[in-house]
Design an enzyme around this catalytic site. Structure first.
Site, short mmCIF file in Angstrom:
data_model
loop_
_atom_site.label_atom_id
_atom_site.label_comp_id
_atom_site.label_asym_id
_atom_site.label_seq_id
_atom_site.Cartn_x
_atom_site.Cartn_y
_atom_site.Cartn_z
N LYS A 50 1.90 -0.62 -73.85
CA LYS A 50 0.72 -1.35 -74.32
C LYS A 50 0.47 -1.12 -75.81
O LYS A 50 -0.40 -1.77 -76.40
CB LYS A 50 -0.50 -0.95 -73.49
CG LYS A 50 -0.40 -1.42 -72.04
CD LYS A 50 -1.56 -0.93 -71.20
CE LYS A 50 -1.46 -1.46 -69.77
NZ LYS A 50 -0.24 -1.00 -69.07
N SER A 76 0.41 6.60 -60.30
CA SER A 76 -0.40 7.42 -61.20
C SER A 76 -1.88 7.08 -61.03
O SER A 76 -2.24 6.01 -60.55
CB SER A 76 0.02 7.21 -62.66
OG SER A 76 -0.23 5.86 -63.05
N ASP A 81 -5.85 21.34 -69.98
CA ASP A 81 -6.51 20.12 -69.53
C ASP A 81 -8.01 20.33 -69.57
O ASP A 81 -8.50 21.46 -69.40
CB ASP A 81 -6.06 19.74 -68.11
CG ASP A 81 -6.34 18.28 -67.78
OD1 ASP A 81 -5.38 17.50 -67.68
OD2 ASP A 81 -7.52 17.92 -67.62
N ASN A 130 4.28 0.99 -66.82
CA ASN A 130 3.37 1.49 -65.79
C ASN A 130 4.08 2.48 -64.87
O ASN A 130 5.26 2.33 -64.59
CB ASN A 130 2.82 0.32 -64.97
CG ASN A 130 1.99 -0.62 -65.80
OD1 ASN A 130 0.80 -0.45 -65.94
ND2 ASN A 130 2.63 -1.63 -66.40
#
Length: 628
Positions: free
Chosen positions: A411, A453, A314, A449
């Site tokens: 999306k 989060s 990350d 969704n």
């Protein structure tokens, strides 16, 4: 001190039981002779009592009558008493025949005395427990907080039994939809009516707390009950279904606060653990975006399957630090390799994969906030979501990684915003790379969704409630598909175990949820009403749809062995896509937002950029609606 007290209580109970033997033996003689006992029988009975006491004393100890506590005396204690007394009576009968005392012990005494003994020993324990419970929980001392229990089945019965021993709660009634139970009692507590009467009953009895104890009920029933609790303004708790992890736990300890997952009413995603274990056990796995909501939960879920190593990759130093500390604490047996790095750093990615040779890579790193990526940051969304995906995928191919799993979004279907278009382009890049891949299998997982989060609507609502409101909703009719973070992670693991290369997996997510209803439920969940916390409609934002879709118009789906997973067959992608795309992604200038939208439209034909908020007047119909 504690051991001395425990020993003293055990000795006291033992002495009491011996006195019970004396009393039962004496009463048996009195009843046998209907009053005064003849002197010779009285003298013989006293002599016999000496060895009868020894017999029972040995048996009481042998059967462990003093392991339990009188205040919690129950059926197992009663059974132990029954066994000890029965065996004792048999031994005494045999002894009286063998010893032939004079005068002979009357046979009626041999039969009556054990019955009296069982009644005295069992009854005294029952009376002691009843008196203690009345004094501590039901009568003379604190009453506890009044609570209603919804459900009158076996799970509710076990919970009620524990509630009546709890000084924290005072059970005032039960509600159940089974009309045959109305007016009947469960452990002394009455069934007052149906679940639909909750608001009236709670108001009449001034109850502020409810425990939902119907773990075996269907999901829709749970959602209905949870919604009724929110509408009634009571603080609701729920008794979840029993799982292997909660096996053996007391029912009261399993009760938890109701949350939005209960209000959404979705069936939990069950995964085929055997196949997932075959994929992960003793393997090296890598997660990009490991510090994010989905990435971190993926790490937690995967470590249950005991991989050899986990590479947590990350760009956020703090997120990796937090995750590393948590995983080392919870899973000390698995080596966690924390790597701080950008997914666009091809050299670092190649070095990491060459050094640790992962078997599978989960690519969860992405910019996902729609309004933030729509303007000013649109080129960064393209670079991170598309070029980052390409470079991680190419590194995986060079190092012969067996599986590459892309985390995508609903999306990406008929996108109207930059974020959705970049995720669809990332899917297309993986499809193009699959055509030239010899060993690496590319799979995409697409879902809606995720509750809780980072950057999602629920944490935003929670912050707004904490500040006293109002809650901001873009449109009264806007809907979204929702799933929990563990569900999303489990879906990713399941799909990765099923992939053969090139698939786009989608989750059967049930019905879309109206955001305004979610806001109202959340207000009620925190104990407020709409007069205290208002809902304000702000209008749809640029690029935002009124309804989301899970499948594009040209896509069809096929079933998989998993009931909640389907495979979308997207349109064909040219194998030359990547070669044509790279010069654009690697250009040495930052295009304007309008240029980014123009060029994305060229690469993703289904992308329809919106200069104003997009409103779709109807829920998508046709083949894709079958999922819902």
């Amino acid at each position: 001190m504690i051991k001395v007290k425990a020993r003293w209580l055990s000795v006291s109970a033992f002495v009491f039981d011996l006195w019970a033997v004396v009393l039962a033996w004496t009463l048996a003689y009195i009843i046998r002779f209907n009053g005064p006992v003849p002197e010779q029988f009285a003298h013989g009975g006293l002599e016999a009592m000496m060895w009868v006491l020894v017999v029972y004393a040995v048996l009481f100890r042998s059967y462990g009558l003093y392991r339990g506590m009188w205040v919690f005396a129950s059926l197992p204690d009663l059974l132990r008493i029954g066994k000890a007394v029965s065996v004792g009576a048999l031994v005494v009968m045999i002894g009286s025949v063998l010893l032939q005392p004079y005068p002979v012990i009357p046979r009626s005494v041999l039969l009556i005395s054990p019955l009296f003994l069982f009644l005295i020993m069992g009854g005294s324990r029952a009376l002691y427990r009843a008196a203690k419970e009345f004094y501590r929980y039901g009568g003379l001392v604190g009453q506890g907080r009044p609570v209603l229990v919804i459900g009158a089945g076996s799970a509710a019965a076990s919970l009620i039994r524990e509630l009546k021993r709890s000084g924290e709660w005072r059970l005032v009634g039960i509600l159940d939809d089974d009309q045959t139970k109305y007016g009947r009692e469960l452990y002394g507590c009455r069934v007052l009516g149906s679940i639909g009467d909750l608001q009236k009953v709670a108001s009449g009895l001034k109850v502020e707390h409810v425990i939902i104890a119907v773990p075996s009920a269907p999901v829709e029933a749970h959602r209905r009950i949870a919604s009724l609790c929110v509408r009634a303004g009571v603080k609701a708790m729920v008794l979840p279904a029993l799982t292997p992890l909660t096996q053996g736990q007391p029912f009261l300890s399993r009760v938890r606060q109701i949350d939005l997952e209960d209000l959404l009413g979705r069936e939990s995603v069950m995964i085929d653990t055997a196949h997932v274990e075959d994929l992960l056990k003793s393997r090296v796995v890598m997660v990009t975006g490991a510090g994010g909501s989905i990435g971190s939960e993926l790490c937690r879920q995967m470590l249950r399957f005991r991989p050899a190593q986990l590479i947590a990759y990350d760009v956020s130093e703090f997120a990796v630090y937090q995750l590393n500390e948590e995983l080392r604490d919870k899973f000390p047996e698995t080596a966690v390799i924390p790597v701080i790095g950008d997914v666009k750093d091809a050299l670092l990615l190649d070095q990491v994969m060459a050094r640790y040779t992962p078997h599978i890579v989960f690519h969860a790193a992405a910019y996902k906030h729609v309004p933030l990526m729509e303007e000013i940051n649109s080129w960064q969304a393209v670079r991170n979501n598309v070029l980052g995906t390409y470079r991680v995928a190419r590194a995986a191919m060079r190092r012969d990684v067996a599986h590459f799993v892309l985390i995508s979004t609903d999306k990406a279907v008929n996108p109207t915003n930059v974020m959705g278009a970049t995720k669809r382009l990332a899917e297309m890049v993986c499809s193009a790379l699959q055509q030239g891949s010899r060993r690496t299998r590319f799979e995409t997982v697409r879902f809606g969704n995720v509750l809780g989060s980072a950057g999602s609507v629920i944490p935003k609502f929670q912050d707004q409630i904490a500040r006293g409101g109002p809650l901001t909703v873009t449109h009264p009719e806007i809907t979204r598909f929702f799933m929990t973070i563990p569900e999303a992670s489990q879906l990713v693991l399941q799909a990765s175990s099923m992939g053969r290369g090139g698939e786009i997996f989608i989750l059967d997510m049930g019905k879309p949820v109206r955001i305004a209803d979610l806001a109202r439920d959340l207000i009620g969940l925190y104990g407020f009403n709409e007069e205290q916390i208002r809902i304000v409609y702000t209008g749809l934002r640029p690029g935002e749809k009124l309804y989301e879709e899970l499948l594009a118009d040209e896509e069809t789906t096929v079933r998989t062995p998993h009931p909640k997973l389907r495979i979308a067959r997207a349109r064909e992608v040219s194998g030359d896509l990547v070669d044509e795309l790279l010069p654009w992604l690697q250009q040495r200038r930052v295009p304007t937002d309008d240029e980014v939208r123009r060029d994305l439209r060229r690469w993703v034909p289904e992308y329809q950029p919106a200069t104003a908020p997009v409103v779709q007047s109807t829920v998508p119909q046709g083949p894709k609606a079958a999922l819902y």
